[in-house]
Design an enzyme around this catalytic site. Structure first.
Site, short mmCIF file in Angstrom:
data_model
loop_
_atom_site.label_atom_id
_atom_site.label_comp_id
_atom_site.label_asym_id
_atom_site.label_seq_id
_atom_site.Cartn_x
_atom_site.Cartn_y
_atom_site.Cartn_z
N SER A 130 38.83 81.27 51.84
CA SER A 130 39.04 82.02 50.60
C SER A 130 38.42 81.27 49.44
CB SER A 130 40.53 82.24 50.34
OG SER A 130 40.72 82.94 49.12
N LYS A 184 44.56 84.60 57.05
CA LYS A 184 43.55 85.09 56.10
C LYS A 184 43.67 86.61 55.94
CE LYS A 184 39.98 84.91 53.34
NZ LYS A 184 39.16 86.07 53.48
N HIS A 187 46.53 87.13 53.65
CA HIS A 187 46.04 86.72 52.34
C HIS A 187 45.29 87.87 51.68
CE1 HIS A 187 42.64 85.33 49.88
NE2 HIS A 187 43.31 84.23 49.58
N ASN A 188 44.39 88.50 52.42
CA ASN A 188 43.59 89.58 51.85
C ASN A 188 44.43 90.80 51.53
OD1 ASN A 188 41.52 87.80 52.30
ND2 ASN A 188 40.23 89.24 53.41
N GLU A 191 46.08 90.13 48.39
CA GLU A 191 45.03 90.23 47.38
C GLU A 191 44.78 91.69 47.00
OE1 GLU A 191 40.30 89.88 47.82
OE2 GLU A 191 41.35 87.99 48.24
#
Length: 473
Positions: A130, A184, A187-188, A191
């Site tokens: 990231s 990840k 995480h996205n 986001e």
């Protein structure tokens, strides 16, 4: 440099180039390769100066230049391209070599590849990265997952190039199997929700309050000095101020309102459904991007569907009060999105035996990451109070932060509805909290109807067992 390069980077897109430069500028000799040699040559000619970077024109040459055990980082497009590279690369490797996939691969694909390479004695790691293009060059947030042995062989390289917070390098072992890419992915998804919440605040400020792009940028800058201090909030202010070179007007107002996505948010929504974890705000952000693609349909419907003025009447209040409410509402969206994402990580780690430490995940996100924000320190403290609690709403401290912002969120939703502004992130965040705080939901009626039309049975609150009723009798 034959046999002297410590790592090979395959894929010379911008991310691959920047990571190669980052490695080399930390004193790590790098060999680079791209399927099309012209791109490798252009990189060496245009961007490489005194850095210890050597080009390779074939995979064989790349492998020969690497010291043993070989360490390679794949920066190619997720999907079939990864398998194609591995098919050509693996026969050239030896037992003990390590291959890392730094793309946004699906965690299940990573686990499949890991098992296939393990059968040949080759280690495979899935690494979430990231920070975007700039982070890749100056210091990304790194989320490696795989076997502890494989991570130990690349940890010295990864920690040297990672971003740093006051707690050290923002790189940490995420867990076994596809944990790195799963983290990840989550995480996205967070986001997505964060960005959707920011976009909704922007819409309310522009549509309901009539603020200009410059005025909205000033609001975001002010918010960025408080609890909402975050990379994405500061980025919103910067983007809103960027002028269109042709007209001088804010460039953002010339951009088509159609948001793209690479798939990670959708994968997170699918995984949440498969694991039975409620993540409505993360899902709503994905749906909002999908809805944005139906531009022609939206224009046609809007032409024949005017929104009545004052439906319902807005609550009294001035601009200062409205902006304070909006700031509180965006904080609620952010906190709720993290709560849902961390719950999903907890359940996935348990289901797939990843061994993810969510406190370590939050530490790794504190610098370099697109999600870097002031709230991460608080969230890490909450998680560490009881690491076995699946979601943050068990924490009195977390509940207090949410509870104090609910009235403001309600007023923002009322204001938005009066102006016909959709608020999927905020509305789902509020509904999620309201549902989780209810000791009894109306699902009993749903279950009774299911039993009535399909004999699906039900449980009772006054005695154990499974029951069925002849509702027609």
């Amino acid at each position: 440099m034959e046999g002297r390069c410590e790592i090979g980077v395959i894929g010379m897109g911008v991310m691959g180039q920047n990571l190669a430069l980052n490695l080399a500028r930390h004193g790590i000799p790098v060999c680079v390769y791209n399927r099309t040699a012209e791109r490798t040559e252009a990189f060496m000619r245009e961007r490489v100066r005194e850095e210890p970077i050597a080009p390779a024109h074939t995979l064989e040459e790349l492998v020969q230049r690497l010291s043993r055990p070989r360490r390679l980082l794949l920066m190619v497009q997720a999907g079939p391209a990864v398998d194609q590279v591995l098919e050509a690369l693996v026969p050239l490797l030896e037992r003990g070599d390590v291959v890392m996939d730094g793309g946004n691969s699906h965690y299940a694909d990573t686990e499949r590849r890991m098992q296939a390479l393990a059968a040949r004695g080759i280690h495979f790691l899935g690494i979430g990265i990231s920070g975007g293009e700039r982070g890749a060059l100056e210091g990304p947030s790194l989320m490696p997952g795989g076997s502890p042995e494989a991570y130990a062989r690349v940890e010295p390289l990864l920690t040297r190039i990672a971003a740093r917070s006051e707690e050290g390098p923002c790189c940490g072992y995420m867990g076994r199997g596809g944990a790195g890419h799963y983290v990840k992915m989550v995480h996205n998804a967070i986001e997505y929700a964060f960005m959707q919440g920011i976009a909704e605040a922007y819409d309310v400020m522009g549509t309901a309050l009539g603020l200009s792009a410059e005025a909205i940028a000033e609001v975001f800058e002010r918010w960025n000095e408080g609890n909402l201090n975050a990379y994405l909030v500061g980025l919103a202010a910067r983007v809103l101020r960027y002028p269109d070179p042709e007209t001088g007007a804010p460039l953002v107002e010339r951009i088509l309102d159609r948001a793209e996505q690479k798939g990670t948010g959708r994968w997170a929504a699918q995984s949440a459904l498969e694991l039975g974890v409620p993540a409505p705000t993360l899902m709503a952000a994905v749906v909002a991007r999908t809805l944005s693609h139906f531009k022609a349909d939206r224009e046609r419907i809007a032409a024949g569907f005017p929104w009545p003025d004052g439906w319902p009447a807005t609550a009294p209040g001035d601009e200062v009060e409205a902006l304070a409410d909006l700031e509180a509402a965006l904080n609620l969206v952010v906190l709720t999105a993290f709560s849902q994402g961390l719950w999903l990580l907890h359940e996935a780690s348990r289901a797939y035996a990843y061994g993810v430490d969510r406190g370590e995940v939050l530490r790794v996100w504190r610098a370099g990451s697109i999600l870097r924000a002031r709230w991460l320190g608080f969230l890490r403290e909450v998680v560490r109070e009881d690491p076995e609690d699946p979601h943050l709403l068990f924490s009195p401290r977390f509940r207090a932060e949410i509870r104090d912002r609910l009235p403001a969120a309600g007023r923002v939703l009322r204001l938005a509805f009066a102006h016909g502004i959709p608020m999927p992130a905020l509305s789902t965040a509020v509904d999620y909290v309201l549902s989780m705080r209810r000791s009894r939901l109306p699902a009993n009626l749903i279950q009774a109807q299911r039993d009535a039309f399909g004999a699906h049975t039900y449980e009772r609150i006054d005695r154990p067992g499974v029951f069925h009723t002849d509702w027609e009798g």
